[in-house]
Design a protein around this motif. Structure first.
Motif, PDB file in Angstrom:
ATOM      1  N   ASN A 109       0.833  -1.205   0.000  1.00  0.00           N
ATOM      2  CA  ASN A 109       0.000   0.000   0.000  1.00  0.00           C
ATOM      3  C   ASN A 109       0.865   1.251   0.000  1.00  0.00           C
ATOM      4  N   ASP A 110       1.892   1.275   0.843  1.00  0.00           N
ATOM      5  CA  ASP A 110       2.789   2.430   0.915  1.00  0.00           C
ATOM      6  C   ASP A 110       3.500   2.682  -0.405  1.00  0.00           C
ATOM      7  N   ALA A 111       3.718   1.623  -1.186  1.00  0.00           N
ATOM      8  CA  ALA A 111       4.379   1.742  -2.489  1.00  0.00           C
ATOM      9  C   ALA A 111       3.389   2.070  -3.614  1.00  0.00           C
ATOM     10  N   LEU A 133      -2.739 -20.756   7.157  1.00  0.00           N
ATOM     11  CA  LEU A 133      -1.393 -20.518   6.633  1.00  0.00           C
ATOM     12  C   LEU A 133      -1.383 -19.803   5.288  1.00  0.00           C
ATOM     13  N   ALA A 134      -2.547 -19.371   4.808  1.00  0.00           N
ATOM     14  CA  ALA A 134      -2.608 -18.772   3.474  1.00  0.00           C
ATOM     15  C   ALA A 134      -3.594 -17.614   3.435  1.00  0.00           C
ATOM     16  N   LEU A 135      -3.381 -16.767   2.426  1.00  0.00           N
ATOM     17  CA  LEU A 135      -4.341 -15.701   2.163  1.00  0.00           C
ATOM     18  C   LEU A 135      -4.385 -15.424   0.676  1.00  0.00           C
ATOM     19  N   ASP A 136      -5.506 -14.908   0.246  1.00  0.00           N
ATOM     20  CA  ASP A 136      -5.682 -14.424  -1.116  1.00  0.00           C
ATOM     21  C   ASP A 136      -5.843 -12.919  -1.016  1.00  0.00           C
ATOM     22  N   ILE A 137      -5.227 -12.209  -1.954  1.00  0.00           N
ATOM     23  CA  ILE A 137      -5.326 -10.752  -1.946  1.00  0.00           C
ATOM     24  C   ILE A 137      -6.075 -10.281  -3.181  1.00  0.00           C
ATOM     25  N   ALA A 138      -6.501  -9.045  -3.131  1.00  0.00           N
ATOM     26  CA  ALA A 138      -7.117  -8.384  -4.282  1.00  0.00           C
ATOM     27  C   ALA A 138      -6.814  -6.905  -4.162  1.00  0.00           C
ATOM     28  N   PHE A 139      -6.997  -6.214  -5.255  1.00  0.00           N
ATOM     29  CA  PHE A 139      -6.836  -4.764  -5.228  1.00  0.00           C
ATOM     30  C   PHE A 139      -8.109  -4.158  -4.646  1.00  0.00           C
TER      31      PHE A 139
END
Length: 139
Positions: free
Chosen positions: A32-34, A79-85
């Protein structure tokens, strides 16, 4: 009718393994910072939800959503995650530079399952999902 809760996406970091949650928060903040507005779309999944998602495109209508049943994947182990914008509240989308974002997660010890799943990151301490599930079942 679906079992209660299997259709609900879980975004609660507290249900994930603490190390995975901590590192995921760091990676997301750095992304996010980037300038990459990403968030955890889903983390922990109950075994029932994992199997519900697995059934999509197989025994119930819809596209295939995952290749793993509960006993094969690591979402049910936290132990896992899915990301999205997520550029603005409730505006989830999966169109963005996941290659650039992946480095923030890799830096924090995650394995990226690209090209099969460009949104999935996991930390399994070098164990396969099957090995991690076997260890979890023994304890």
């Amino acid at each position: 009718m679906s079992p209660v809760g299997v259709e609900t996406v879980n975004r609660d970091f507290d249900l994930m393994h603490p190390i995975v949650a901590s590192r995921a928060r760091l990676a997301i903040k750095e992304a996010n910072d980037a300038g990459y507005p990403v968030a955890m779309f889903e983390g922990y999944r109950s075994p029932e939800r994992q199997n519900y998602l697995y059934a999509s495109g197989r025994t119930r209508p819809g596209p295939i959503l995952t290749k793993k049943q509960a006993h094969e994947g690591v979402h049910p182990l936290g132990l896992a995650l899915d990301i999205a914008f997520l550029p603005k509240k409730n505006a989830w989308h999966w169109k963005g530079d996941f290659s650039a974002v992946s480095w923030f997660f890799i830096k924090h010890g995650f394995t990226w399952l690209y090209p099969f799943e460009k949104v999935h990151y996991q930390i399994t301490a070098g164990f396969t999902a099957e090995e991690a599930n076997k260890i979890a079942a023994e304890h």
